[in-house]
Design a protein around this motif. Structure first.
Motif, PDB file in Angstrom:
ATOM      1  N   SER A 164       0.817  -1.205   0.000  1.00 44.53           N
ATOM      2  CA  SER A 164       0.000   0.000   0.000  1.00 44.53           C
ATOM      3  C   SER A 164       0.853   1.258   0.000  1.00 44.53           C
ATOM      4  O   SER A 164       0.499   2.267  -0.613  1.00 44.53           O
ATOM      5  CB  SER A 164      -0.922   0.008   1.223  1.00 44.53           C
ATOM      6  OG  SER A 164      -1.811  -1.083   1.200  1.00 44.53           O
ATOM      7  N   LEU A 165       1.969   1.199   0.708  1.00 45.40           N
ATOM      8  CA  LEU A 165       2.830   2.374   0.860  1.00 45.40           C
ATOM      9  C   LEU A 165       3.910   2.467  -0.217  1.00 45.40           C
ATOM     10  O   LEU A 165       4.800   3.311  -0.132  1.00 45.40           O
ATOM     11  CB  LEU A 165       3.476   2.344   2.247  1.00 45.40           C
ATOM     12  CG  LEU A 165       2.485   2.506   3.412  1.00 45.40           C
ATOM     13  CD1 LEU A 165       3.133   2.104   4.732  1.00 45.40           C
ATOM     14  CD2 LEU A 165       1.965   3.929   3.490  1.00 45.40           C
ATOM     15  N   ASP A 166       3.827   1.584  -1.211  1.00 53.39           N
ATOM     16  CA  ASP A 166       4.760   1.609  -2.349  1.00 53.39           C
ATOM     17  C   ASP A 166       6.221   1.498  -1.913  1.00 53.39           C
ATOM     18  O   ASP A 166       7.099   2.205  -2.433  1.00 53.39           O
ATOM     19  CB  ASP A 166       4.572   2.887  -3.190  1.00 53.39           C
ATOM     20  CG  ASP A 166       3.183   2.988  -3.788  1.00 53.39           C
ATOM     21  OD1 ASP A 166       2.649   1.937  -4.193  1.00 53.39           O
ATOM     22  OD2 ASP A 166       2.620   4.089  -3.838  1.00 53.39           O
ATOM     23  N   LYS A 167       6.458   0.623  -0.952  1.00 51.84           N
ATOM     24  CA  LYS A 167       7.837   0.380  -0.534  1.00 51.84           C
ATOM     25  C   LYS A 167       8.609  -0.258  -1.683  1.00 51.84           C
ATOM     26  O   LYS A 167       8.030  -0.873  -2.579  1.00 51.84           O
ATOM     27  CB  LYS A 167       7.859  -0.535   0.691  1.00 51.84           C
ATOM     28  CG  LYS A 167       7.213   0.067   1.926  1.00 51.84           C
ATOM     29  CD  LYS A 167       8.112   1.063   2.621  1.00 51.84           C
ATOM     30  CE  LYS A 167       9.147   0.365   3.471  1.00 51.84           C
ATOM     31  NZ  LYS A 167       9.963   1.307   4.251  1.00 51.84           N
ATOM     32  N   PRO A 168       9.937  -0.128  -1.694  1.00 45.29           N
ATOM     33  CA  PRO A 168      10.718  -0.745  -2.774  1.00 45.29           C
ATOM     34  C   PRO A 168      10.452  -2.241  -2.880  1.00 45.29           C
ATOM     35  O   PRO A 168      10.227  -2.931  -1.875  1.00 45.29           O
ATOM     36  CB  PRO A 168      12.165  -0.471  -2.340  1.00 45.29           C
ATOM     37  CG  PRO A 168      12.079   0.734  -1.465  1.00 45.29           C
ATOM     38  CD  PRO A 168      10.776   0.633  -0.747  1.00 45.29           C
ATOM     39  N   LEU A 169      10.468  -2.723  -4.097  1.00 43.82           N
ATOM     40  CA  LEU A 169      10.156  -4.132  -4.342  1.00 43.82           C
ATOM     41  C   LEU A 169      11.108  -5.049  -3.573  1.00 43.82           C
ATOM     42  O   LEU A 169      10.705  -6.121  -3.113  1.00 43.82           O
ATOM     43  CB  LEU A 169      10.223  -4.422  -5.842  1.00 43.82           C
ATOM     44  CG  LEU A 169       9.832  -5.839  -6.278  1.00 43.82           C
ATOM     45  CD1 LEU A 169       8.434  -6.194  -5.806  1.00 43.82           C
ATOM     46  CD2 LEU A 169       9.928  -5.972  -7.799  1.00 43.82           C
ATOM     47  N   PHE A 198       1.040 -15.296  -6.385  1.00 46.10           N
ATOM     48  CA  PHE A 198       1.863 -14.196  -5.881  1.00 46.10           C
ATOM     49  C   PHE A 198       3.338 -14.468  -6.128  1.00 46.10           C
ATOM     50  O   PHE A 198       4.099 -13.554  -6.473  1.00 46.10           O
ATOM     51  CB  PHE A 198       1.607 -13.985  -4.388  1.00 46.10           C
ATOM     52  CG  PHE A 198       2.013 -12.622  -3.888  1.00 46.10           C
ATOM     53  CD1 PHE A 198       1.075 -11.615  -3.754  1.00 46.10           C
ATOM     54  CD2 PHE A 198       3.330 -12.341  -3.572  1.00 46.10           C
ATOM     55  CE1 PHE A 198       1.443 -10.347  -3.301  1.00 46.10           C
ATOM     56  CE2 PHE A 198       3.710 -11.094  -3.122  1.00 46.10           C
ATOM     57  CZ  PHE A 198       2.760 -10.091  -2.991  1.00 46.10           C
ATOM     58  N   ASP A 199       3.754 -15.722  -5.979  1.00 47.64           N
ATOM     59  CA  ASP A 199       5.152 -16.086  -6.259  1.00 47.64           C
ATOM     60  C   ASP A 199       5.534 -15.702  -7.687  1.00 47.64           C
ATOM     61  O   ASP A 199       6.606 -15.130  -7.934  1.00 47.64           O
ATOM     62  CB  ASP A 199       5.349 -17.596  -6.069  1.00 47.64           C
ATOM     63  CG  ASP A 199       5.420 -18.002  -4.612  1.00 47.64           C
ATOM     64  OD1 ASP A 199       5.631 -17.129  -3.760  1.00 47.64           O
ATOM     65  OD2 ASP A 199       5.262 -19.206  -4.327  1.00 47.64           O
ATOM     66  N   ALA A 200       4.647 -16.046  -8.622  1.00 49.17           N
ATOM     67  CA  ALA A 200       4.927 -15.731 -10.028  1.00 49.17           C
ATOM     68  C   ALA A 200       4.917 -14.227 -10.269  1.00 49.17           C
ATOM     69  O   ALA A 200       5.758 -13.686 -10.994  1.00 49.17           O
ATOM     70  CB  ALA A 200       3.900 -16.423 -10.922  1.00 49.17           C
ATOM     71  N   ASP A 206       7.137  -7.143 -14.676  1.00 48.61           N
ATOM     72  CA  ASP A 206       6.120  -6.079 -14.692  1.00 48.61           C
ATOM     73  C   ASP A 206       5.254  -6.142 -13.432  1.00 48.61           C
ATOM     74  O   ASP A 206       4.029  -6.129 -13.502  1.00 48.61           O
ATOM     75  CB  ASP A 206       5.268  -6.173 -15.954  1.00 48.61           C
ATOM     76  CG  ASP A 206       4.568  -7.524 -16.094  1.00 48.61           C
ATOM     77  OD1 ASP A 206       4.968  -8.477 -15.379  1.00 48.61           O
ATOM     78  OD2 ASP A 206       3.628  -7.621 -16.892  1.00 48.61           O
ATOM     79  N   PHE A 207       5.905  -6.226 -12.284  1.00 47.45           N
ATOM     80  CA  PHE A 207       5.200  -6.327 -11.007  1.00 47.45           C
ATOM     81  C   PHE A 207       4.262  -5.143 -10.824  1.00 47.45           C
ATOM     82  O   PHE A 207       4.656  -3.988 -10.980  1.00 47.45           O
ATOM     83  CB  PHE A 207       6.206  -6.381  -9.856  1.00 47.45           C
ATOM     84  CG  PHE A 207       5.582  -6.505  -8.500  1.00 47.45           C
ATOM     85  CD1 PHE A 207       5.107  -7.723  -8.053  1.00 47.45           C
ATOM     86  CD2 PHE A 207       5.483  -5.404  -7.658  1.00 47.45           C
ATOM     87  CE1 PHE A 207       4.533  -7.838  -6.788  1.00 47.45           C
ATOM     88  CE2 PHE A 207       4.922  -5.511  -6.399  1.00 47.45           C
ATOM     89  CZ  PHE A 207       4.449  -6.735  -5.967  1.00 47.45           C
ATOM     90  N   ALA A 212      -1.016  -6.913  -6.821  1.00 51.33           N
ATOM     91  CA  ALA A 212      -0.409  -7.719  -5.759  1.00 51.33           C
ATOM     92  C   ALA A 212      -1.124  -7.482  -4.432  1.00 51.33           C
ATOM     93  O   ALA A 212      -1.370  -8.429  -3.669  1.00 51.33           O
ATOM     94  CB  ALA A 212       1.067  -7.392  -5.643  1.00 51.33           C
ATOM     95  N   ARG A 213      -1.462  -6.232  -4.148  1.00 50.32           N
ATOM     96  CA  ARG A 213      -2.166  -5.917  -2.902  1.00 50.32           C
ATOM     97  C   ARG A 213      -3.541  -6.574  -2.874  1.00 50.32           C
ATOM     98  O   ARG A 213      -3.950  -7.163  -1.855  1.00 50.32           O
ATOM     99  CB  ARG A 213      -2.291  -4.414  -2.731  1.00 50.32           C
ATOM    100  CG  ARG A 213      -2.951  -4.013  -1.411  1.00 50.32           C
ATOM    101  CD  ARG A 213      -2.974  -2.507  -1.231  1.00 50.32           C
ATOM    102  NE  ARG A 213      -3.785  -1.845  -2.241  1.00 50.32           N
ATOM    103  CZ  ARG A 213      -3.305  -1.050  -3.180  1.00 50.32           C
ATOM    104  NH1 ARG A 213      -2.020  -0.813  -3.274  1.00 50.32           N
ATOM    105  NH2 ARG A 213      -4.115  -0.460  -4.045  1.00 50.32           N
ATOM    106  N   ASN A 214      -4.270  -6.496  -3.974  1.00 46.54           N
ATOM    107  CA  ASN A 214      -5.593  -7.125  -4.030  1.00 46.54           C
ATOM    108  C   ASN A 214      -5.490  -8.636  -3.855  1.00 46.54           C
ATOM    109  O   ASN A 214      -6.337  -9.257  -3.192  1.00 46.54           O
ATOM    110  CB  ASN A 214      -6.274  -6.785  -5.359  1.00 46.54           C
ATOM    111  CG  ASN A 214      -6.643  -5.321  -5.459  1.00 46.54           C
ATOM    112  OD1 ASN A 214      -6.788  -4.631  -4.449  1.00 46.54           O
ATOM    113  ND2 ASN A 214      -6.800  -4.832  -6.679  1.00 46.54           N
ATOM    114  N   LEU A 215      -4.462  -9.222  -4.438  1.00 44.26           N
ATOM    115  CA  LEU A 215      -4.268 -10.657  -4.302  1.00 44.26           C
ATOM    116  C   LEU A 215      -3.965 -11.025  -2.853  1.00 44.26           C
ATOM    117  O   LEU A 215      -4.553 -11.967  -2.297  1.00 44.26           O
ATOM    118  CB  LEU A 215      -3.127 -11.114  -5.213  1.00 44.26           C
ATOM    119  CG  LEU A 215      -2.912 -12.624  -5.352  1.00 44.26           C
ATOM    120  CD1 LEU A 215      -4.091 -13.277  -6.048  1.00 44.26           C
ATOM    121  CD2 LEU A 215      -1.628 -12.893  -6.129  1.00 44.26           C
TER     122      LEU A 215
END
Length: 222
Positions: A164-169, A198-200, A206-207, A212-215
Motif C-alpha cells: 500500500s505504501l509503495d515500498k521498494p520491491l 503471488f510467487d509468479a 512487470d510487477f 499484488a495488494r488485491n491478491l
C-alpha cells in the motif's frame, strides 16, 4: 502448550496483524506529520488513500489530533491497538503477562501523547514498547507454534502495508519471503493458489503493486 484451537489460532494471528498495523502506521504517521508541517499540508489525504482508509478528517490539524487518538474512529491507531490488547487478554495464558504488558504500555503512551505537550515524543515511546513486545514474543513464549502464528500475522500485515505504501520491491520481497516461512511453520490452512500466483507475480518483470495488494488481501488463513 499442546493443541491450539482454531479460535485461539485466529486470535494469535490477528494479534500479530494489529500490532504490526499499529507499528507501521504509527511510523508513517510521525513521518507524515513532519511532512505536513514542513512542506505539504495536504499529505494526510495521500496517507489515507495509500493505507486504504476513508478520509474523514478535512484538514491536517484534525487528522493530527484524531487519527492517533480517537477511539470512535475504527481506523485510528488507538482503535487498532485496543484490538490488539483485547486479543492479548484472551491469550494471556499463551503469551504471558509480561508480553501483554508491553501492549498496555503502548496504550498508555498514546493516551499520554494525547494529553501532553510533546505528542510525537510520546508516540515514539509507543513504538519502542511495540518493539519490546516483539522481543518478549521471541524470548518469553516457549511454544514454537504460538510464536509462528503471531509472526505470520505480522508478516501478512507488513506485506499488505508495504504494498500500500509503495515500498521498494526489494523490501516487499524480503518481507514476503519471511512471511512464507511462518506460513509453513504455523501449520495454519491457507489458499495455496494465491501464494503460487503471488510467487509468479513478485518475480515477474512487470510487477503491479495494486494487483499484488488485491491478491494478498484475498489470502484466506485459518
Amino acid at each position: 502448550m499442546g493443541i491450539i484451537t482454531l479460535e485461539k489460532s485466529n486470535n494469535l494471528f490477528w494479534l500479530g496483524r494489529y500490532i504490526e498495523r499499529v507499528y507501521t502506521t504509527l511510523k508513517y504517521y510521525i513521518k507524515g506529520t513532519d511532512r505536513m508541517l514542513d512542506s505539504d499540508p495536504g499529505y494526510y489525504s495521500v496517507f489515507c488513500n495509500k493505507i486504504g482508509i476513508t478520509n474523514i478528517y478535512g484538514s491536517r490539524e484534525v487528522f493530527a489530533k484524531t487519527y492517533p487518538f480517537d477511539e470512535t474512529d475504527p481506523n485510528s491507531i488507538i482503535s487498532n491497538l485496543n484490538r490488539a490488547y483485547d486479543n492479548a487478554i484472551i491469550l494471556r495464558d499463551y503469551i504471558g503477562t509480561e508480553t501483554m504488558a508491553y501492549i498496555q504500555l503502548a496504550v498508555d503512551d498514546i493516551e499520554t501523547a494525547q494529553r501532553g505537550d510533546a505528542p510525537l515524543a510520546d508516540l515514539m515511546l509507543a513504538i519502542d514498547h511495540i518493539l519490546a513486545f516483539w522481543g518478549c514474543v521471541n524470548d518469553m513464549i516457549d511454544d514454537i507454534q504460538t510464536r509462528n502464528i503471531i509472526k505470520l500475522g505480522k508478516g501478512v500485515e507488513r506485506v499488505d502495508l508495504y504494498l500500500s505504501l509503495d515500498k521498494p520491491l526489494s523490501e516487499i520481497k524480503r518481507e514476503y519471503n519471511r512471511m512464507k516461512q511462518f506460513l509453513e511453520k504455523s501449520r495454519m490452512r491457507y489458499d495455496e493458489s494465491i501464494i503460487n500466483t503471488f510467487d509468479a507475480m513478485i518475480n515477474s518483470s512487470d510487477f503491479n503493486y495494486t494487483n499484488a495488494r488485491n491478491l494478498m488481501r484475498n489470502l484466506t488463513i485459518e
